[in-house]
Design an enzyme around this catalytic site. Structure first.
Site, PDB file in Angstrom:
ATOM      1  N   HIS A 153     -48.040 104.341 124.152  1.00 20.43           N
ATOM      2  CA  HIS A 153     -47.688 104.694 125.828  1.00 20.43           C
ATOM      3  C   HIS A 153     -48.337 103.372 126.319  1.00 20.43           C
ATOM      4  CE1 HIS A 153     -45.343 107.958 125.260  1.00 20.43           C
ATOM      5  NE2 HIS A 153     -47.212 108.641 123.931  1.00 20.43           N
ATOM      6  N   SER A 274     -52.703  75.258 133.280  1.00 17.97           N
ATOM      7  CA  SER A 274     -52.491  75.894 134.496  1.00 17.97           C
ATOM      8  C   SER A 274     -51.948  74.191 135.451  1.00 17.97           C
ATOM      9  CB  SER A 274     -52.820  76.471 135.145  1.00 17.97           C
ATOM     10  OG  SER A 274     -52.478  76.714 136.793  1.00 17.97           O
ATOM     11  N   LYS A 280     -57.013  78.574 133.155  1.00 17.61           N
ATOM     12  CA  LYS A 280     -56.248  79.280 133.285  1.00 17.61           C
ATOM     13  C   LYS A 280     -56.039  78.746 131.659  1.00 17.61           C
ATOM     14  CE  LYS A 280     -53.364  81.645 134.190  1.00 17.61           C
ATOM     15  NZ  LYS A 280     -52.965  81.756 135.026  1.00 17.61           N
ATOM     16  N   GLU A 287     -44.797  83.217 125.350  1.00 16.51           N
ATOM     17  CA  GLU A 287     -44.304  83.729 126.011  1.00 16.51           C
ATOM     18  C   GLU A 287     -42.854  83.065 126.206  1.00 16.51           C
ATOM     19  OE1 GLU A 287     -47.230  84.417 129.570  1.00 16.51           O
ATOM     20  OE2 GLU A 287     -46.087  82.482 129.912  1.00 16.51           O
ATOM     21  N   TYR A 314      -5.330  87.295 111.629  1.00 15.36           N
ATOM     22  CA  TYR A 314      -6.355  85.916 112.783  1.00 15.36           C
ATOM     23  C   TYR A 314      -5.575  85.997 113.977  1.00 15.36           C
ATOM     24  CZ  TYR A 314      -8.396  81.496 113.140  1.00 15.36           C
ATOM     25  OH  TYR A 314      -9.196  80.523 114.141  1.00 15.36           O
ATOM     26  N   LYS A 322     -18.581  80.664 115.436  1.00 16.91           N
ATOM     27  CA  LYS A 322     -19.378  79.881 115.817  1.00 16.91           C
ATOM     28  C   LYS A 322     -20.510  79.212 116.042  1.00 16.91           C
ATOM     29  CE  LYS A 322     -15.955  78.019 112.247  1.00 16.91           C
ATOM     30  NZ  LYS A 322     -15.166  78.650 112.679  1.00 16.91           N
TER      31      LYS A 322
END
Length: 470
Positions: A153, A274, A280, A287, A314, A322
């Site tokens: 959790h 950043s 940063k 991500e 078919y 595809k």
């Protein structure tokens, strides 16, 4: 192709709308190989002379070389890769080239071509997955004795070996390798000879063709052969499962490398900064990986929605089967172009991980099991330790900071040896159940994992040898 039935030429906009060259031209080599096998079979059953078969086979391979060299450029008016190759053959061989399609429909031709292509492609997929599995094994050995918090959790649960963490993902991706093998098996059946849907009145030898192409078996039902796309769904499911695992791994590393956790150290070369905040260090690669993984789910859903309402056999809808698959292959290779190298350079700060143990509550289960070892029923032990933790929370005390008097007062069953057990390394070392988190068990898992990995290597090596012989 169908001018005998129609009184009008196909409208130019219809030609553009129905063409599939943008997705199937990459299948040219596989289509030519399937056609060569069909030629050999037609000669085998006497519908072509040996000389005719040799001529067709030579020209088919020559067409393949011209395609590779960029000399043969496909025509949109011929719709797809299959008709472009057949047209080129007829142009070079005249009426002999027109004999190629005897006993064959584009329906079974397409299904065969796709399976031929996918067998080769899935071996490339395995090659990248094998590297990822090797990397996880290396990380498990590197961090086997490093203790970090384990979570349920997203709350601290119990101390674990970081090697155990890496092995958890090793086993997940190993199951994906087994799914990949199952997808390969699903593709490894030859539908050639099923025709449009009902087989053929010609004495086609389907087993001859399957052997020539290195298939392990033929498909069992001509209608199912041209209608089903289960084998594509199996490939999609491999990608989906792989993507789910890769995304969860990325999510973990993003969280554990954040300032609030801070015990995972991501390599600078795989992070970005950043445009405005100089401090940063953003986990952009992870991500993007997490974001791309969702595309696998979308592409599989696309195909499932397409096939769920199609009547046998078919239908032209299947021409679109595809696009999503090629996209999934591309995303897969993008992910594995960065993930193994990133993982290889991930660091773990045992010191920062230890800070997470400061309140000692992560050892609560150890205390409860200590009591169980002294004959106290688990539910009673659970309640006793729960009251102890509540007291520590109210008094702002660490569980590992209690004095001997406090232990005797708050948990009379505790003896002098208990505090010495509430140490991260000791806690982890004592979890020796099979598959548990002790370094000894992580080492056992690594050995088991390498045996399984080597078995898969041998299996895929055998598949590759079969294909190389065809």
């Amino acid at each position: 192709m169908w001018k005998g039935r129609f009184t009008e030429e196909t409208h130019e906009t219809v030609r553009r709308f129905t063409q599939s060259l943008d997705v199937d031209w990459r299948l040219a080599a596989a289509d030519i190989r399937g056609s060569v096998a069909h030629v050999r079979m037609l000669a085998h059953i006497g519908l072509l002379t040996p000389e005719e078969a040799r001529t067709l086979e030579e020209h088919l391979f020559a067409i393949g070389r011209d395609i590779d060299a960029g000399i043969l450029v496909p025509k949109e008016s011929l719709e797809d890769v299959h008709m472009n190759i057949e047209a080129a053959l007829i142009e070079r061989c005249g009426s002999l080239g027109a004999k190629l399609h005897a006993g064959r429909s584009r329906n079974d031709q397409v299904a065969t071509t796709m399976r031929l292509f996918l067998r080769e492609a899935l071996l490339d997929v395995w090659g990248r997955l094998e590297v990822l599995l090797e990397t996880l094994q290396q990380k498990a050995g590197e961090h086997r004795d490093v203790v970090v918090p384990g979570y349920t959790h997203l709350q601290q649960a119990q101390p674990i070996s970081m090697g155990q963490y890496w092995m958890a993902y090793f086993w997940a991706f190993l199951r994906d390798a087994e799914r990949l093998l199952a997808a390969y098996h699903s593709c490894d059946a030859c539908p050639l000879g099923a025709g449009a849907l009902a087989g053929s009145t010609l004495p086609l030898d389907r087993e001859f063709t399957a052997r020539d192409l290195g298939f392990s078996r033929i498909t069992e039902n001509s209608m199912d052969s041209v209608a089903q796309r289960d084998y594509l769904l199996d490939v999609h499911y491999f990608f989906v499962s792989f993507g789910l695992h890769a995304s969860r791994l990325a999510e973990d590393l993003i969280i554990y490398s954040s300032t609030e956790f801070g015990w995972i150290e991501l390599p600078d070369a795989f992070c970005t900064g950043s445009s405005i905040m100089p401090q940063k260090k953003n986990p952009d690669v992870l991500e993007l990986l997490r974001g791309k993984a969702g595309q696998f789910v979308g592409h599989m859903t696309d195909l499932m929605v397409s096939v769920k309402g199609l009547p046998l056999t078919y239908n032209r809808d299947l021409q679109e089967d595809k696009r999503g698959l090629w996209a999934s292959f591309e995303v897969y290779f993008q992910i594995l172009s960065v993930l193994p190298d990133l993982l290889a350079r991930v660091g773990v700060s045992a010191e920062k991980a230890r800070r997470g143990f400061s309140d000692g509550f992560i050892f609560a289960t150890d205390v409860a099991e200590y009591l169980v070892g002294r004959g106290i029923p688990f539910r009673e032990a659970h309640e006793k330790v729960g009251r102890l933790v509540r007291w520590c929370v109210e008094e702002k005390r660490a569980l590992t900071g209690l004095s001997s008097d406090e232990w005797r007062r708050l948990l009379p069953e505790a003896e002098a040896d208990l505090p010495g057990l509430l140490v991260p390394e000791t806690s982890v070392e004592r979890r020796k159940t099979l598959g548990g988190t002790s370094p000894e068990q992580v080492r056992w898992q690594q050995a088991q994992g390498m045996d399984a990995l080597n078995g898969l290597r041998e299996t895929f090596r055998g598949k590759k040898e079969i294909l190389s012989g065809t």
